[in-house]
Design an enzyme around this catalytic site. Structure first.
Site, PDB file in Angstrom:
ATOM      1  N   VAL A 272       0.829  -1.199   0.000  1.00 42.53           N
ATOM      2  CA  VAL A 272       0.000   0.000   0.000  1.00 42.53           C
ATOM      3  C   VAL A 272       0.866   1.253   0.000  1.00 42.53           C
ATOM      4  O   VAL A 272       2.050   1.208   0.317  1.00 42.53           O
ATOM      5  CB  VAL A 272      -0.964   0.022   1.210  1.00 42.53           C
ATOM      6  N   LYS A 273       0.243   2.368  -0.330  1.00 39.47           N
ATOM      7  CA  LYS A 273       0.983   3.621  -0.496  1.00 39.47           C
ATOM      8  C   LYS A 273       0.609   4.565   0.642  1.00 39.47           C
ATOM      9  O   LYS A 273      -0.265   5.426   0.495  1.00 39.47           O
ATOM     10  CB  LYS A 273       0.611   4.208  -1.873  1.00 39.47           C
ATOM     11  N   VAL A 274       1.270   4.350   1.782  1.00 44.02           N
ATOM     12  CA  VAL A 274       0.992   5.106   3.000  1.00 44.02           C
ATOM     13  C   VAL A 274       2.127   6.109   3.202  1.00 44.02           C
ATOM     14  O   VAL A 274       3.301   5.754   3.067  1.00 44.02           O
ATOM     15  CB  VAL A 274       0.892   4.150   4.213  1.00 44.02           C
TER      16      VAL A 274
END
Ligand code: PPE
Length: 308
Positions: A158-160
């Site tokens: 994911v792109k956190v």
């Protein structure tokens, strides 16, 4: 990399002037990295500006948000339309697009659930991510002393925002040593990814890239390259790749929305292949650039035209 200012930013459902897009210093995400984001590109095509794989990026934004318990107060359709509108109102042919969903000013402390969820979309013209020459001449890479954050430490793929400190440390280390880019290994010593790119190697005309369940972002460019390569008749294997496989590869390259397809010419001072961009790498890079620019209509389903 410098940002060229554009006119309007979409902020919580409205367009506001670039310089008005401000937030409070007690914004939750500023302190704790509790946001999610996307990076998308829009290209000039014969039918006007087109956004590449817009829906896939917005769906990933929602998956990233869900993984850290953010409820985005808009639908996938609304945000996809908002992205296209943002490109349109800024009158751009080509640009990079940055949607960000963050926890705003409300409460402090590590429970984020009481802070409001805010959404912004900015666009700006952005050149080659690893330098103008990177696409033609290739890049020099340093194997990073920083391990890619293991999957057990955060929701994978994911792109956190907060996770990017790992990438930032790797990047600083590589550029301070005179390299163009870093490459991080996973906790078992297999290659994972660059600070903002996925990696492929080529050996005997077969492509290899780390598996989907490794500690990597499931890149949309990675997915595009796999499909393009397979459609051209090449075999792609998702397997663990160790340092020796990389050093002994015929070719290697990075993929990413910002980076596009960048040949890797050297790793730790060792030449990859003959030290020049590989043949298959260049073929895939050219095919990719044709597709995003609307010059190969077999892949038109990946494009969202801005002027509908
Ligand atoms: N890994 C990471 C860690 C990553 O950040 C990116 C995108 C990728 C792989 C490639 O994913 P995709 O763009 O879906 O093919 N990195 C973004 C740049 C980050 C930055 O702001 O700098 C990008 O390419 O938009």
């Amino acid at each position: 990399m410098p940002v060229s200012e554009t006119k309007y930013i979409w902020f919580n459902g409205k367009f506001i002037e670039w310089n008005e897009a401000k937030i409070h210093v007690l914004t939750h995400t500023l302190h704790y990295g509790s946001g999610v984001f996307e990076g998308i590109r829009c290209y000039k095509t014969p039918k006007g500006p087109a956004i590449f794989r817009l829906r896939d990026h917005i769906e990933r934004l929602f998956r990233s948000a869900k993984a850290i318990k953010i409820e985005i107060p808009y639908t996938i359709d609304t945000l996809s339309d908002a992205v296209a509108e943002t490109v349109k109102v800024n009158n751009l042919d080509e640009c990079y697009i940055r949607p960000i969903v963050f926890r705003g000013y409300g409460e402090m402390g590590l429970n984020p659930l009481g802070s409001p969820v805010e959404v912004a979309i900015a666009v700006w013209p952005w050149g080659a991510y690893l330098g103008e020459e990177s696409l033609k001449r290739g890049v020099k890479v340093k194997l990073s002393p920083y391990t890619r954050i293991p999957k057990k430490a955060f929701p994978p793929n994911v792109k956190v925002t907060g996770i990017y400190v790992n990438s930032i440390l790797a990047k600083i280390d590589a550029v301070m040593d005179g390299y163009d880019e870093a490459l991080m290994l996973d906790e078992n010593g297999f290659i994972a990814e660059g600070p903002g790119e996925n990696i492929f190697i080529v050996k005997n005309e077969v492509l290899y890239t780390p598996p989907d369940d490794s500690t990597i972002l499931l890149g949309i460019t990675r997915d595009s390259i796999i499909k393009i390569a397979e459609n051209l008749g090449y075999k792609v294997e998702k397997v663990n790749v160790d340092k020796d496989m990389l050093y002994n590869a015929d070719e290697a390259f990075f993929t990413g929305t910002a980076t596009e397809v960048a040949p890797i010419c050297e790793v730790d001072g060792r030449r990859i292949g003959d030290g020049k961009p590989g043949k298959l790498t260049i073929k895939l890079q050219q095919e990719y650039l044709k597709i995003v620019r609307g010059e190969n209509l077999d892949y038109e389903f990946w494009l969202t035209y801005v002027n509908r």
